[in-house]
Scaffold this active site. Structure first.
Site, short mmCIF file in Angstrom:
data_model
loop_
_atom_site.label_atom_id
_atom_site.label_comp_id
_atom_site.label_asym_id
_atom_site.label_seq_id
_atom_site.Cartn_x
_atom_site.Cartn_y
_atom_site.Cartn_z
N GLY A 46 0.85 -1.19 0.00
CA GLY A 46 0.00 0.00 0.00
C GLY A 46 0.88 1.23 0.00
O GLY A 46 2.07 1.17 0.33
N LEU A 100 6.55 1.59 4.85
CA LEU A 100 7.68 2.03 4.03
C LEU A 100 8.31 3.31 4.58
O LEU A 100 9.47 3.60 4.28
CB LEU A 100 7.23 2.24 2.58
CG LEU A 100 6.76 0.96 1.88
CD1 LEU A 100 6.11 1.28 0.53
CD2 LEU A 100 7.91 -0.03 1.70
N HIS A 141 -4.49 1.22 7.85
CA HIS A 141 -3.11 1.73 7.95
C HIS A 141 -2.93 2.92 6.99
O HIS A 141 -2.37 3.95 7.38
CB HIS A 141 -2.15 0.58 7.61
CG HIS A 141 -0.71 0.98 7.47
ND1 HIS A 141 0.27 0.53 8.32
CD2 HIS A 141 -0.06 1.77 6.55
CE1 HIS A 141 1.44 1.03 7.96
NE2 HIS A 141 1.27 1.78 6.88
#
Ligand code: GNR
Ligand code: NI
Length: 176
Positions: A46, A100, A141
Site C-alpha cells: 500500500g 515504508l 493503515h
C-alpha cells in the site's frame, strides 16, 4: 511514470493532514501511476500520497496475493480517493504491520477486523464495500497516513521508542 523517493519518519510532512481531491483529471491519474510504480518498486502492499510528499487523500493498495498456492503473484491494483470508513466491527485483529516510512521495522497493531468503506475511483465514481482480512487492515493503515498518523503511534510509548531506536541503529549501520 516515475519511481519517487518515499519519505521516512521523522520527516514532518508525514504528519500533515491530507486534503480531499477535487479534480479528477490527468494530473491525478499521473499521481496514481507514479504511486503504483513506487509501491511495486519498494516493494509494499500500500502507499498513501503523502509518503511521496503529496498531501492529497489518495491511496493505492495491491495485496499481490498469489492466485493459487505457490503461484506467481497476480497484480490487482486498487485505488482509493477520498476514502471514509464506518461501521468498524467490534472484533479486532492483531497484524504484524510494517511501513515504508518506518523501514524494516515491524510491530503488532490491533484494529477492527472488518470495516465498511466508501471512496471514489480515479474517475470520481463513488464506490462502497465491506472489507475484511489484510485489505481491511491495510486500508486502515493507509487512512491513518491521511491524518498524519503512523502505525508506531498505536504502540505503547516503550514499544514505539524501541522501534525508533532500532531504526536509528539500522541507519547508523548503513551510513558507517
Ligand atoms: O507494505 C506494507 N505492508 C503492510 C503490512 C501490514 C500492514 C500494513 C502494511 S502497509 C505497508 C506499506 C505502507 O507503508 N503503506 O503506507
Ligand atoms: Ni505506511
Amino acid at each position: 511514470m516515475a519511481i519517487l523517493p518515499i519519505l521516512e519518519t521523522p520527516d514532518p510532512r508525514l504528519r500533515l493532514i491530507s486534503t480531499p481531491v477535487e479534480a479528477f483529471d490527468d494530473d491525478l491519474r499521473t499521481l496514481i501511476a507514479d504511486m503504483l510504480e513506487t509501491m511495486y518498486d519498494a516493494p509494499g502492499i500500500g502507499l498513501a500520497a503523502i509518503q511521496i510528499g503529496v498531501p492529497k487523500r489518495v491511496l493505492v493498495i495491491d495485496l499481490q496475493e498469489p492466485a493459487e498456492e505457490g503461484g506467481e503473484p497476480v497484480r490487482n491494483p486498487r485505488v482509493f480517493i477520498n476514502p471514509e470508513i464506518f461501521d468498524p466491527s467490534a472484533g479486532t485483529t492483531l497484524y504484524n504491520e510494517g511501513c515504508l516510512s518506518v523501514p524494516d521495522q515491524y510491530a503488532d497493531v490491533e484494529r477492527p477486523t472488518t470495516v465498511r468503506a466508501r471512496w471514489q475511483d480515479e474517475y470520481g465514481a463513488p464506490q462502497e464495500a465491506e472489507l475484511d482480512g489484510l485489505l481491511a487492515t491495510c486500508l486502515q493503515h493507509e487512512m491513518d497516513h491521511l491524518e498524519g498518523v503512523l502505525f508506531i503511534d498505536h504502540l505503547s510509548r516503550l514499544k514505539r521508542e524501541m522501534v525508533l531506536k532500532k531504526l536509528e541503529k539500522a541507519r547508523r549501520a548503513r551510513a558507517a
